[in-house]
Design a protein around this motif. Structure first.
Motif, PDB file in Angstrom:
ATOM      1  N   ALA A  63      32.585  45.103  32.994  1.00 52.55           N
ATOM      2  CA  ALA A  63      33.642  45.233  34.085  1.00 52.55           C
ATOM      3  C   ALA A  63      33.750  46.664  34.655  1.00 52.55           C
ATOM      4  O   ALA A  63      33.886  46.547  35.855  1.00 52.55           O
ATOM      5  N   TYR A  99      33.668  39.371  38.459  1.00 53.64           N
ATOM      6  CA  TYR A  99      35.079  39.473  38.775  1.00 53.64           C
ATOM      7  C   TYR A  99      36.028  38.915  37.453  1.00 53.64           C
ATOM      8  O   TYR A  99      37.077  39.788  37.303  1.00 53.64           O
ATOM      9  N   GLU A 100      35.488  38.177  36.900  1.00 48.22           N
ATOM     10  CA  GLU A 100      36.647  37.542  35.808  1.00 48.22           C
ATOM     11  C   GLU A 100      36.516  38.332  34.771  1.00 48.22           C
ATOM     12  O   GLU A 100      37.583  38.857  34.373  1.00 48.22           O
ATOM     13  N   MET A 102      36.158  41.755  35.043  1.00 47.82           N
ATOM     14  CA  MET A 102      37.062  42.772  35.618  1.00 47.82           C
ATOM     15  C   MET A 102      38.507  42.464  35.605  1.00 47.82           C
ATOM     16  O   MET A 102      39.142  43.639  35.248  1.00 47.82           O
ATOM     17  N   PHE A 103      38.775  41.421  36.022  1.00 42.99           N
ATOM     18  CA  PHE A 103      40.466  41.212  36.010  1.00 42.99           C
ATOM     19  C   PHE A 103      40.975  40.154  35.029  1.00 42.99           C
ATOM     20  O   PHE A 103      42.122  39.978  34.974  1.00 42.99           O
ATOM     21  N   SER A 104      40.244  39.265  34.740  1.00 39.37           N
ATOM     22  CA  SER A 104      40.902  38.167  33.669  1.00 39.37           C
ATOM     23  C   SER A 104      40.853  38.311  32.342  1.00 39.37           C
ATOM     24  O   SER A 104      41.376  37.793  31.359  1.00 39.37           O
ATOM     25  N   PHE A 111      44.033  50.854  34.089  1.00 39.19           N
ATOM     26  CA  PHE A 111      44.240  50.190  35.462  1.00 39.19           C
ATOM     27  C   PHE A 111      45.406  50.953  35.879  1.00 39.19           C
ATOM     28  O   PHE A 111      46.507  50.526  35.219  1.00 39.19           O
ATOM     29  N   LEU A 120      37.111  52.508  39.262  1.00 33.82           N
ATOM     30  CA  LEU A 120      38.438  51.897  39.637  1.00 33.82           C
ATOM     31  C   LEU A 120      39.138  52.610  40.764  1.00 33.82           C
ATOM     32  O   LEU A 120      39.584  52.138  41.511  1.00 33.82           O
ATOM     33  N   TRP A 143      45.912  45.020  47.260  1.00 29.67           N
ATOM     34  CA  TRP A 143      45.051  44.663  46.196  1.00 29.67           C
ATOM     35  C   TRP A 143      45.712  43.361  45.575  1.00 29.67           C
ATOM     36  O   TRP A 143      44.818  42.457  45.318  1.00 29.67           O
ATOM     37  N   HIS A 147      43.507  40.119  45.107  1.00 27.17           N
ATOM     38  CA  HIS A 147      43.262  39.274  43.943  1.00 27.17           C
ATOM     39  C   HIS A 147      43.913  38.017  44.093  1.00 27.17           C
ATOM     40  O   HIS A 147      43.102  37.166  43.430  1.00 27.17           O
ATOM     41  N   THR A 151      41.288  35.068  43.323  1.00 32.00           N
ATOM     42  CA  THR A 151      41.262  34.193  42.070  1.00 32.00           C
ATOM     43  C   THR A 151      41.577  32.629  42.318  1.00 32.00           C
ATOM     44  O   THR A 151      40.810  31.947  41.630  1.00 32.00           O
TER      45      THR A 151
END
Length: 176
Positions: A63, A99-100, A102-104, A111, A120, A143, A147, A151
């Protein structure tokens, strides 16, 4: 014949991160196990554990590499909102598994806090530059909007034919 010297830890970490990313891109994150990564690299598990204490630490490193890449993509784009918005969505679309991560996926990375990693903070600064505001709320909403679009786009939940019109509408709302 003398034993081959071990690569330095930074090189080893980079190789492991790359192997985890390749495995995730090929088979999804559920396939990324410490055993599968060691097998892919042809090393023993102690070699892997000398660089990452567990799977979570490895995913956090993946990530973090993604945040470095998205920061670079945003910084390379023209300093205007639409260019940065496109760069963000292009990044997410081109690297959906990264991306997953990083964010999911669960993460131990900070963060939006003082202890957030430099990469970040750089990515956020690139958006804040084109969505300025003293309290950063405008950049945070930008952002969050990006996002959400990313997504929904990468999951295939919105028609691909309207990607451009959604982006243009978001641009009008965020810059209007």
């Amino acid at each position: 014949m003398s034993p081959r010297p071990a690569p330095d830890l930074d090189l080893r970490r980079d190789q492991i991160i790359r192997a985890a990313r390749e495995l995730a891109e090929a088979e999804g994150w559920e396939a990324v196990t410490m055993r599968r990564v060691t097998s892919r690299l042809g090393v023993s598990q102690p070699v892997l554990y000398s660089a990452f204490t567990n799977r979570q630490a490895l995913i956090d490193a993946v990530a973090l590499s993604g945040f470095t890449e998205i920061a670079e993509a945003l910084e390379a784009a023209d300093s205007e909102p639409m260019a940065r918005m496109r760069a963000y969505l292009d990044f997410a679309s081109a690297r959906p598994h990264l991306y997953e991560a990083m964010f999911s996926m669960p993460t131990d990375l900070g963060f939006g806090t003082e202890d957030a990693p430099e990469a970040l903070r750089r990515a956020f600064a690139a958006l804040h530059e084109v969505f300025p505001g003293a309290d950063s709320v405008r950049a945070e909403v930008a952002w969050a909007t990006l996002h959400g679009l990313a997504t929904l786009q990468t999951s295939g939940r919105q028609p691909e034919s309207r990607v451009r019109s959604r982006l243009e509408h978001a641009h009008r709302v965020l810059t209007g």
